[in-house]
Design an enzyme around this catalytic site. Structure first.
Site: not given
Length: 251
Positions: A171, A216-217
């Site tokens: 992450d 936005r992805k």
């Protein structure tokens, strides 16, 4: 308390150690557009933050070797006289912390909680005990590489790294990469397939690549492998959403 701070600030100003500047404060409860004069404290009160992504005595030979490999590609000169394609990203432990934005509005600083808050991959005082890592990005190839040395405090299965610690680093790497590509983002989805456990104390590579961008992805893929690429530890697909100040403020 406020008067005492004011007297201290005036004393610094008389000594020429303090500067004043005017700034708009848009995220407080004062009317929008209100102008305040804020004080900038002398720099010696806030020492230069430490960059945790630099070599230290806890690094093993493989960690050092991989660092030198990518660092050399940051410094080397190309035929056009430009530097190499890779760039090392410094990693700090954050000096300013912003507390939760409450429904009633405004951004608050919590004196007790926020003063102790830390970026938790960098909150171990003992070098090498947990997350020892450094990140490099390649803007041309839209790639990010992390060299990770997993410390003994990350143990899950006996002698091996905890799956949650691996997910944390995935992450961290993919999120940093997405931020580099798209500006501020938040994690929307992480899909991790664990293939092979990672021995404690070993050095691995996390290689993050841009898959595509849609509005936005930002879609990212990531592989965790041995440094020579012969062993695949995990495969990941990740989705990040670009955010703005209004998203953070609950707008």
């Amino acid at each position: 308390m406020a008067r005492s701070i004011g007297r201290i600030c005036k004393g610094f100003q008389r000594l020429g150690l303090l500067s004043k500047q005017t700034q708009l404060i848009p995220f407080t409860r004062v009317p929008v557009g209100t102008v305040r004069t804020i004080v900038t404290l002398p720099s010696f009160l806030f020492p230069q933050p430490r960059d945790f992504s630099l070599p230290n005595p806890s690094w093993g030979s493989e960690m050092t070797r991989m660092y030198e490999h990518y660092e050399s590609q940051c410094e080397m000169e190309t035929e056009g006289g430009q530097k190499g394609p890779w760039r090392r990203l410094p990693s700090y432990n954050r000096l300013l912390k912003y507390a939760t934005v409450f429904p009633s509005g405004g951004v608050y600083l919590s004196k007790m909680i926020q003063s102790k808050a830390r970026l938790f991959t960098r909150n171990i005082r003992n070098p090498g005990a947990a997350f020892e890592y450094v990140l490099f990005v390649n803007k041309e190839e839209q790639k990010c590489v992390c060299i990770l040395q997993a410390g003994h405090l990350l143990e899950g299965p006996p002698g091996h790294v905890h799956g949650g610690a691996i997910a944390t680093m995935i992450d961290t790497v993919t999120g940093t990469h997405a931020t580099f590509l798209s500006g501020p983002v938040m994690t929307a989805n992480l899909n991790i397939n664990y293939r092979r456990p990672i021995p404690l104390g070993s050095t691995v590579l996390l290689e993050s690549c841009l898959e595509k961008k849609e509005g936005r992805k930002t879609f990212i893929t990531c592989r965790v492998t041995s440094t020579d690429g012969s062993k695949l530890h995990t495969e990941t697909s990740a989705l990040f959403l670009s955010i703005t100040a209004s998203h953070l403020l609950g707008g």
